[in-house]
Design an enzyme around this catalytic site. Sequence first.
Site, mmCIF file in Angstrom:
data_model
loop_
_atom_site.group_PDB
_atom_site.id
_atom_site.type_symbol
_atom_site.label_atom_id
_atom_site.label_comp_id
_atom_site.label_asym_id
_atom_site.label_seq_id
_atom_site.Cartn_x
_atom_site.Cartn_y
_atom_site.Cartn_z
ATOM 1 N N PRO A 136 22.142 0.568 18.210
ATOM 2 C CA PRO A 136 22.592 0.506 19.666
ATOM 3 C C PRO A 136 22.282 -1.161 20.012
ATOM 4 C CG PRO A 136 20.343 1.399 19.514
ATOM 5 C CD PRO A 136 20.783 1.336 18.041
ATOM 6 N N ASP A 171 19.227 -5.119 17.979
ATOM 7 C CA ASP A 171 18.756 -3.713 18.003
ATOM 8 C C ASP A 171 17.909 -3.301 19.039
ATOM 9 O OD1 ASP A 171 18.212 -1.111 17.411
ATOM 10 O OD2 ASP A 171 18.329 -1.274 15.225
ATOM 11 N N HIS A 172 18.438 -2.770 20.192
ATOM 12 C CA HIS A 172 17.531 -2.452 21.322
ATOM 13 C C HIS A 172 16.567 -1.341 21.001
ATOM 14 C CE1 HIS A 172 17.010 -3.324 25.385
ATOM 15 N NE2 HIS A 172 18.018 -3.545 25.674
ATOM 16 N N ARG A 173 16.689 -0.647 19.960
ATOM 17 C CA ARG A 173 15.511 0.043 19.410
ATOM 18 C C ARG A 173 14.149 -0.563 19.000
ATOM 19 N NH1 ARG A 173 18.578 3.441 14.702
ATOM 20 N NH2 ARG A 173 18.913 1.023 14.247
ATOM 21 N N CYS A 223 13.238 -3.904 19.982
ATOM 22 C CA CYS A 223 12.580 -4.534 21.353
ATOM 23 C C CYS A 223 13.279 -4.425 22.446
ATOM 24 C CB CYS A 223 12.415 -6.016 20.705
ATOM 25 S SG CYS A 223 14.304 -6.880 20.665
#
Length: 484
Positions: free
Chosen positions: A273, A454-456, A458
């Site tokens: 994501p 990758d928003h997972r 940070c």
Amino acid sequence: MSTEMQVFLLPDLGEGLTEAELVNWLVAVGDEIRVDQPIAEVETAKSMVEVPSPYAGIVAVLHGEAGQTLDVGKPLISVAPVGASVAVKPEPEPAEEKVPAAPAVAVAAETYRTEEKAGSGNVLIGYGTSGGGEARRTRPRKMSGGSAVAVTSEPDFAQLSLSRTRIPGKLSAVISPLVRKMARDHGVSLDAVPGSGESGLILRRDIEAAIGGATRETAPVEVPAVTQSSSGVQPSTGVQDARTGLTVASRTPVRGIRKAVAANMTRSRSEIPEATVWVDVDATALLEMRAELKKRDPHGAPGLLAFIARFVTAGLKKFPELNTRFVTAEDTAGGVMQEIIAFDGINLGFAAQTDRGLVVPSVRNAHLLNARELDTEIRRLTAVARDGKATPTELASGTFTLNNYGVFGVDGSAAIINYPEVAMLGVGRIIDKPWVVDGQLAVRKVTELTLAFDHRVCDGETAAGFLRYVADAIENPGTVLADL
């Protein structure tokens, strides 16, 4: 030495690769080989490599043909102990007219060996222990027990079966499978190719000339541009596409690096994501600093990419979340376990365009190098990648990627993260733009930095903090470099 037949299975030549395309055999049945001698040239999804043999002995079986895709873990070559009886399978009789043995056949045979040694024309990677001896034919010799070794000796080229075609007024022949494959891949009819070798033998240079001539003849035709390569572009057969109603111009197999890129990008898009942040940066001070360094040392001043790489490694030390890997695995209870793996160091990858496609070699332990050292390593890796000599380790060990797409004349890009990394920084072209300096409008050298992350691993605050750090370093390089 072992007295039993030993079977060498195709190893994993990279990180989890499952297959490789066999480009060319470097040995033949009946050859005596030593440990670590290159036996085959293969193309993986990451690079071209020479595969060394872990066994010494006599080649008994070659499990595959040039152009075939082999699975990792399946047999590649069988090696018998020295002294074993190995039968060489004769070539099948050709349907075309046979030509009586003549002195020219011996010349043709030597040309065949030369063509085979030349390989596919691609520069391949050294893999395993270096030391280049050629495979050597062994002739029957007496053993201590008085028995003769039954390994087939050098073939009688007077009996060699040649695949031949007729050209009016002269005899033409093709005896190299590589030449035949090249002609087939590029849609070149051997009937129309005059051979420049002895007795009209068609050599690789003749096919290359024919390919060049065909390209020039068809250049005026307005059709979609298709790159022809050793992977093989199948020419048009006049088949009409059912959906568009247009004639299919060509079909290009997706394999090698292009196949790897497709799989990697698809996996990145489906699993990560990602989010993107960007900022315009005044690079005038950096350009002026480098210009001054170049005056002092015309040949030793680092390139702009090396300075940015130095700023990136410094930024990743402050924001290590972007130098990680997100892993999903099954735990001992059968559930799903997710982890963020951090690294003690930075392997900085950078995108490099080559004739075989886009590759990402990485500078290992880049955090330990200064700008000059980074510049030297970036130049070296770029050269070996474009020559096809980069090792699987150099192409698959990055923890963060720097992508300088500005060299292609574009300002920005919605980049796809290089899976399994978690972030990529893109640098656009540096151009003159109006910029406010101390309340006054001025013309400055401006570039755009784009960070995909990758928003997972940070949140936006971390990504923005890293991007702002690199941007500030570019705008005030003297101050930042003094602190590094």
